[in-house]
Enzyme design. Structure first.
Site, PDB file in Angstrom:
ATOM      1  N   TYR A 216       0.872  -1.183   0.000  1.00 17.22           N
ATOM      2  CA  TYR A 216       0.000   0.000   0.000  1.00 17.22           C
ATOM      3  C   TYR A 216       0.899   1.220   0.000  1.00 17.22           C
ATOM      4  O   TYR A 216       1.625   1.455   0.977  1.00 17.22           O
ATOM      5  CB  TYR A 216      -0.860   0.036   1.266  1.00 17.22           C
ATOM      6  CG  TYR A 216      -1.885  -1.077   1.379  1.00 17.22           C
ATOM      7  CD1 TYR A 216      -2.949  -1.160   0.487  1.00 17.22           C
ATOM      8  CD2 TYR A 216      -1.811  -2.018   2.405  1.00 17.22           C
ATOM      9  CE1 TYR A 216      -3.907  -2.170   0.598  1.00 17.22           C
ATOM     10  CE2 TYR A 216      -2.764  -3.027   2.530  1.00 17.22           C
ATOM     11  CZ  TYR A 216      -3.805  -3.092   1.623  1.00 17.22           C
ATOM     12  OH  TYR A 216      -4.750  -4.082   1.748  1.00 17.22           O
ATOM     13  N   PRO A 308     -13.130  -1.695  -2.616  1.00 14.21           N
ATOM     14  CA  PRO A 308     -12.194  -2.829  -2.598  1.00 14.21           C
ATOM     15  C   PRO A 308     -10.997  -2.676  -1.666  1.00 14.21           C
ATOM     16  O   PRO A 308     -10.205  -3.598  -1.559  1.00 14.21           O
ATOM     17  CB  PRO A 308     -11.733  -2.920  -4.058  1.00 14.21           C
ATOM     18  CG  PRO A 308     -11.975  -1.569  -4.628  1.00 14.21           C
ATOM     19  CD  PRO A 308     -13.092  -0.942  -3.862  1.00 14.21           C
ATOM     20  N   LYS A 312     -13.016  -7.242   1.194  1.00 19.84           N
ATOM     21  CA  LYS A 312     -13.969  -7.973   2.041  1.00 19.84           C
ATOM     22  C   LYS A 312     -15.129  -8.587   1.245  1.00 19.84           C
ATOM     23  O   LYS A 312     -15.841  -9.454   1.768  1.00 19.84           O
ATOM     24  CB  LYS A 312     -14.597  -7.025   3.070  1.00 19.84           C
ATOM     25  CG  LYS A 312     -13.617  -6.397   4.022  1.00 19.84           C
ATOM     26  CD  LYS A 312     -13.408  -7.279   5.214  1.00 19.84           C
ATOM     27  CE  LYS A 312     -12.513  -6.673   6.255  1.00 19.84           C
ATOM     28  NZ  LYS A 312     -11.678  -7.659   6.896  1.00 19.84           N
ATOM     29  N   TYR A 405      -8.642  -6.721   9.606  1.00 23.86           N
ATOM     30  CA  TYR A 405      -8.190  -6.933   8.227  1.00 23.86           C
ATOM     31  C   TYR A 405      -8.522  -8.348   7.758  1.00 23.86           C
ATOM     32  O   TYR A 405      -8.931  -8.553   6.620  1.00 23.86           O
ATOM     33  CB  TYR A 405      -6.681  -6.683   8.169  1.00 23.86           C
ATOM     34  CG  TYR A 405      -6.085  -6.574   6.785  1.00 23.86           C
ATOM     35  CD1 TYR A 405      -6.532  -5.628   5.886  1.00 23.86           C
ATOM     36  CD2 TYR A 405      -5.032  -7.414   6.406  1.00 23.86           C
ATOM     37  CE1 TYR A 405      -5.960  -5.518   4.620  1.00 23.86           C
ATOM     38  CE2 TYR A 405      -4.453  -7.309   5.157  1.00 23.86           C
ATOM     39  CZ  TYR A 405      -4.925  -6.357   4.268  1.00 23.86           C
ATOM     40  OH  TYR A 405      -4.359  -6.248   3.031  1.00 23.86           O
TER      41      TYR A 405
END
Ligand code: APR
Length: 408
Positions: A216, A308, A312, A405
Site C-alpha cells: 500500500y 475494494p 472484504k 483486516y
C-alpha cells in the site's frame, strides 16, 4: 432449437431459485444441493465467462473454514498461497506489518491468495459433479410476488423465450445490478449509499509479484497498490481521476507512475509486464436493509457493495451464503423459520463491521477529495500521516488492524 426444447414447458419450478453463479450463489447452491433441497441456479452469462472472470483474490481465514466445513476447499489448498504481511510505503519510509502473526485468540490469521475465478470454477465443478441444476445464458428479469404466497422469477431463456419460474424462496445473488435488487418495491427496504470520492484504475499485469507482501503506497500524487495473484500475474491499483477512461495512458506511463508512487527508486524496482486488463473502480459502497422482502433474500454484492480497499466483498458473500443455506434448509426441511427470520440482522452486523473498517482503510490510504494538498500539508494529510505512524508504532493498533483486516 431442438424438438425437446420446443416442447419444454414455459413454466418451471424449484423450492429455491438462486440467481447468479458468483461466489455467493455457488456456495449457496452447493450447500442447498448437499442438504437435499430442490434448487436451481439461473445465470445470465456463459460457463466460460463465469469460470474465467478475474475479480478479487484474497480469502480470509473464516472463508477457508467455511469452504473446509463443506468439502469445497480442495482447490484452495492445492493452488492457493498463504499470505500474512502488508507493506506500507509512505514519505516517512516503509514498514511491514505481519498481521498473520497478530490478532491473538484466533481472531487474526493469514489470508489465502486465490484468484476468485479459480474459486468460482472449483465451486461450479463441484456443483455439476454432484448433479446440481444450473441454467446458463438465462437472465432473470424480475422477481414477483415475493411478499405473497407464490413467488416467481421471470427469465429470458437462451432461446429468447420468456419463462416463469415458481419457487418457495428466491435467493438474489446476482450482484449489484441484478434482478433481485431491481425487484425490491420502493419503501420496503432502505438503500444506504456512500461515495468515498475516490477512483482506482485496476490493472492485471502479466508479471511476477514485485514484493512478498500486499503493498500500500500512500503518496501525494495518489495511492498505489500491489497485490500478488499468481507467480505470473500481479494486480496493481492506481488512484485515478474520476471520469478519465481506463485506456487514457499508455503502458509505459502507467508503469512510470507506479514506480513513482511505490517509491521504486528507494525500495526496489517493480517487475514490469504487459497489462492484460484495465478496469475503473469508483470507491462507492452501499447496503440494502433489510436483506429480505418476503420470500426474496439478498446475499453477496446484491446485499451490500464494499469499496475494494480491504478486500472484504467475496468473503462476506461466502459467509452470507452459508448463513442463508442453513436458514433455508431449516425452513424447508423442518418448518423452522427462526433462521430465515434472523438472516438479515445476523448478516447486517457483519456487513456494517466490514463497511466501517473498509471506510477506515479508504481514509488511511487516500487524501479525501477536497484536501488541498497543493498548498502544503493539509489538515487531512497530517491526520493520515499520524494514523500511519500509530499503525507503525502501536502494538495495540496493529492488533486491532490484524483482527479487522482478516475478519469478516
Ligand atoms: N440474471 C442472472 N444472473 C445474473 C443477473 C441476472 N439478471 N445479473 C447478474 N447475474 C450474474 C452475473 O453474471 C454473475 O455471475 O450474477 C453473478 C453475480 O456474481 P458476482 O458479481 O461475483 O457477485 P457475488 O457472488 O455476490 O460475489 C461478490 O465477488 O469479486 C467480488 O466484488 C465482488 O466481492 C464481490 C464478490
Amino acid at each position: 432449437m431442438t424438438e425437446s426444447q420446443n416442447s419444454r414447458a414455459l413454466r418451471e419450478s424449484a423450492d429455491v431459485i438462486v440467481l447468479g453463479a458468483g461466489p455467493a450463489g455457488l456456495v449457496l447452491a452447493n450447500l442447498l444441493h448437499a442438504a437435499g433441497i430442490d434448487c436451481v441456479l439461473l445465470e445470465r452469462a456463459s460457463p466460460t465467462h463465469v469460470r474465467t472472470r478475474a475479480r478479487a483474490g484474497f480469502l480470509a481465514p473464516n472463508t477457508g473454514r467455511i469452504l473446509d466445513r463443506h468439502g469445497l476447499a480442495d482447490g484452495l489448498h492445492r493452488r492457493g498461497t498463504r499470505h500474512g504481511t502488508c507493506e506500507f510505503r509512505t514519505r516517512d519510509g516503509r514498514f511491514r506489518l505481519d498481521y498473520g502473526a497478530l490478532g491473538q485468540g484466533g481472531r487474526g490469521g493469514q489470508h489465502h491468495v486465490y484468484p476468485q475465478q479459480y474459486l468460482v470454477a472449483d465451486l461450479l465443478t463441484h456443483y455439476l459433479d454432484r448433479g446440481g441444476r444450473i441454467r446458463f445464458h438465462t437472465e432473470a428479469l424480475a422477481v414477483g410476488d415475493a411478499d405473497g404466497t407464490r413467488p416467481y422469477v421471470t427469465t429470458r431463456e437462451p432461446d429468447g423465450r420468456p419463462t416463469r419460474w415458481t419457487a418457495r424462496y428466491v435467493a438474489g445473488c446476482d450482484g449489484r445490478h441484478g434482478a433481485a435488487r431491481r425487484s425490491l418495491p420502493p419503501g420496503v427496504v432502505r438503500r444506504h449509499h456512500h461515495d468515498h470520492g475516490v477512483t482506482w484504475l485496476g490493472l492485471l499485469a502479466e508479471a511476477p509479484p514485485s514484493l512478498d507482501a500486499v503493498g500500500y503506497a500512500v503518496h501525494d500524487r495518489g495511492f498505489a497498490g500491489h497485490m500478488a495473484r499468481t507467480p505470473d500475474i500481479t494486480r496493481y491499483y492506481l488512484q485515478w481521476q474520476r471520469g478519465v477512461p481506463a485506456d487514457a495512458w499508455p503502458e509505459q506511463r502507467i508503469w512510470d507512475e507506479l514506480d513513482v508512487r511505490m517509491r521504486a527508486a528507494d525500495h526496489g524496482p517493480l517487475h514490469r509486464g504487459p497489462l492484460q486488463e484495465r478496469g475503473i473502480f469508483d470507491l462507492t459502497c452501499d447496503v440494502v436493509e433489510p436483506l429480505r422482502n418476503g420470500s426474496l433474500f439478498l446475499a453477496g454484492d446484491a446485499a451490500s457493495l464494499l469499496a475494494p480497499a480491504a478486500a472484504k466483498g467475496a468473503n462476506l458473500a461466502v459467509l452470507e451464503a452459508e448463513i442463508l443455506a442453513e436458514a433455508l434448509t431449516d425452513a424447508l426441511t423442518r418448518g423452522d423459520t427462526a433462521g430465515v427470520d434472523g438472516y438479515s440482522d445476523r448478516c447486517l452486523e457483519h456487513i456494517w463491521r466490514a463497511q466501517e473498517f473498509t471506510g477506515w482503510m479508504t481514509r488511511l490510504l487516500h487524501a479525501p477529495p477536497d484536501a488541498d494538498e497543493g498548498a502544503g500539508p493539509s489538515f487531512q494529510a497530517a491526520l493520515r500521516r499520524s494514523r500511519l505512524a500509530s499503525l507503525r508504532t502501536s502494538r495495540v493498533h496493529q492488533e486491532w488492524f490484524a483482527e479487522n483486516y482478516v475478519g469478516v
